[in-house]
Scaffold this active site. Structure first.
Site, PDB file in Angstrom:
ATOM      1  N   SER A  95     105.666  17.523  43.202  1.00 20.69           N
ATOM      2  CA  SER A  95     105.105  16.410  43.960  1.00 20.69           C
ATOM      3  C   SER A  95     104.287  15.512  43.025  1.00 20.69           C
ATOM      4  O   SER A  95     104.812  15.041  42.019  1.00 20.69           O
ATOM      5  CB  SER A  95     104.281  16.956  45.130  1.00 20.69           C
ATOM      6  N   ASP A 217     113.409  17.669  52.851  1.00 18.00           N
ATOM      7  CA  ASP A 217     112.032  17.361  52.483  1.00 18.00           C
ATOM      8  C   ASP A 217     111.490  16.276  53.411  1.00 18.00           C
ATOM      9  O   ASP A 217     112.028  15.171  53.442  1.00 18.00           O
ATOM     10  CB  ASP A 217     111.976  16.874  51.036  1.00 18.00           C
ATOM     11  N   HIS A 245     108.638  20.866  51.725  1.00 18.36           N
ATOM     12  CA  HIS A 245     108.300  20.146  50.498  1.00 18.36           C
ATOM     13  C   HIS A 245     107.958  21.089  49.341  1.00 18.36           C
ATOM     14  O   HIS A 245     107.517  20.646  48.289  1.00 18.36           O
ATOM     15  CB  HIS A 245     107.097  19.235  50.800  1.00 18.36           C
TER      16      HIS A 245
END
Length: 270
Positions: A95, A217, A245
């Site tokens: 991320s 996601d 995620h």
């Protein structure tokens, strides 16, 4: 306070193997990499750290005005790599950790051999010509929910992030890591992340790059992974079967295998 103390650095694995530096994302800590790191420790020097403001990083190190963008986090990682004298390292980021890794590789190109971006987005806001995944009203609602009823928002965020109920084992672990971060710090990082635009940084990536995209996601659509692939010369894109995620938690074996295949294709260490 040394960089290793500041970021609560953990080192494991094969001291003679290519180093792999793992950088976590929002609401997480280094423990999220346990399954992936454990699978790679037989042939690699494993370096785990907690971003300042998260996990067991030094609480005194978090200065709000310093961590309003990702440059400071990248400087921290660069200092950790220098302190450990890492060379030809593989930087793996999840991320926002992926963008932190990209900036780090720019700061210390001699220390970074390659980059792995896991469920990474350079820009979460959808704009004309760019499918970020979130509308302005979506971001406003996230702020409203997080500030008005943090507990309820945290539970919903944990469920969306893990792809599982908040009372499941992954949901409980993520929620515990989320709640361990002081609320003001978490909101500061969340605010800065959702409002920043790192697309120019993507165009500056100059090392071999693997993009790992979860199949389901809620925060990073496949179109974003394809954008990264299109704008990073020579990059590879792999879509992994994974809910939520956190593919490195939901499908740690798949992530580890993809990283191992990628690393084996890199140039030998200098």
């Amino acid at each position: 306070m040394t960089p290793l103390e500041r970021n609560h650095v953990t080192v494991a694995g094969d001291p003679g193997g290519r180093p792999i530096v793992f950088i976590h994302g929002i609401g997480s800590d280094q423990q999220a990499w346990a399954g992936v790191a454990g699978a790679l420790a037989d042939r690699h020097r494993i370096v785990l750290l907690d971003n300042v403001g998260a996990g067991q990083s030094d609480p005194a190190a978090f200065v709000k005005h310093r961590y309003l963008n990702l440059e400071a986090y990248a400087e921290d990682v660069a200092q950790v790599m220098a302190a450990l004298e890492l060379w030809d390292a593989l930087i793996v980021g999840h991320s926002i950790g992926g963008m932190i890794g990209a900036i780090t590789a720019r700061h210390v190109p001699d220390r970074a051999a390659a980059l792995v971006l896991v469920a990474t987005s350079p820009r979460y806001l959808t704009e004309e010509g760019y499918p970020g995944g979130l509308r302005r009203e979506d971001i406003d609602e996230i702020y409203r929910a997080a500030t008005s009823d943090f507990g309820d928002w945290a539970q919903q965020f944990a469920e969306a992030t893990t792809g599982q109920p908040a009372d499941s084992a992954p949901g409980r672990r993520f929620l515990a890591a989320l709640n361990a971060v002081p609320r003001e710090r978490l909101l500061t990082v969340l605010c800065s992340t959702l409002q920043t635009d790192h697309r120019r940084e993507v165009e500056r990536i100059a090392v071999p790059t693997l993009i790992l995209q979860p199949s389901e996601d809620p925060f990073v659509p496949l179109a974003v992974a394809e954008y990264l692939h299109d704008h990073i010369p020579g990059s590879r894109l792999e879509v992994l079967v994974s809910r939520g995620h956190l593919p490195h938690v939901d499908n740690a074996p798949g992530v580890a295998q993809a990283i191992r295949r990628f690393e084996q294709g890199l140039s030998p260490r200098r």
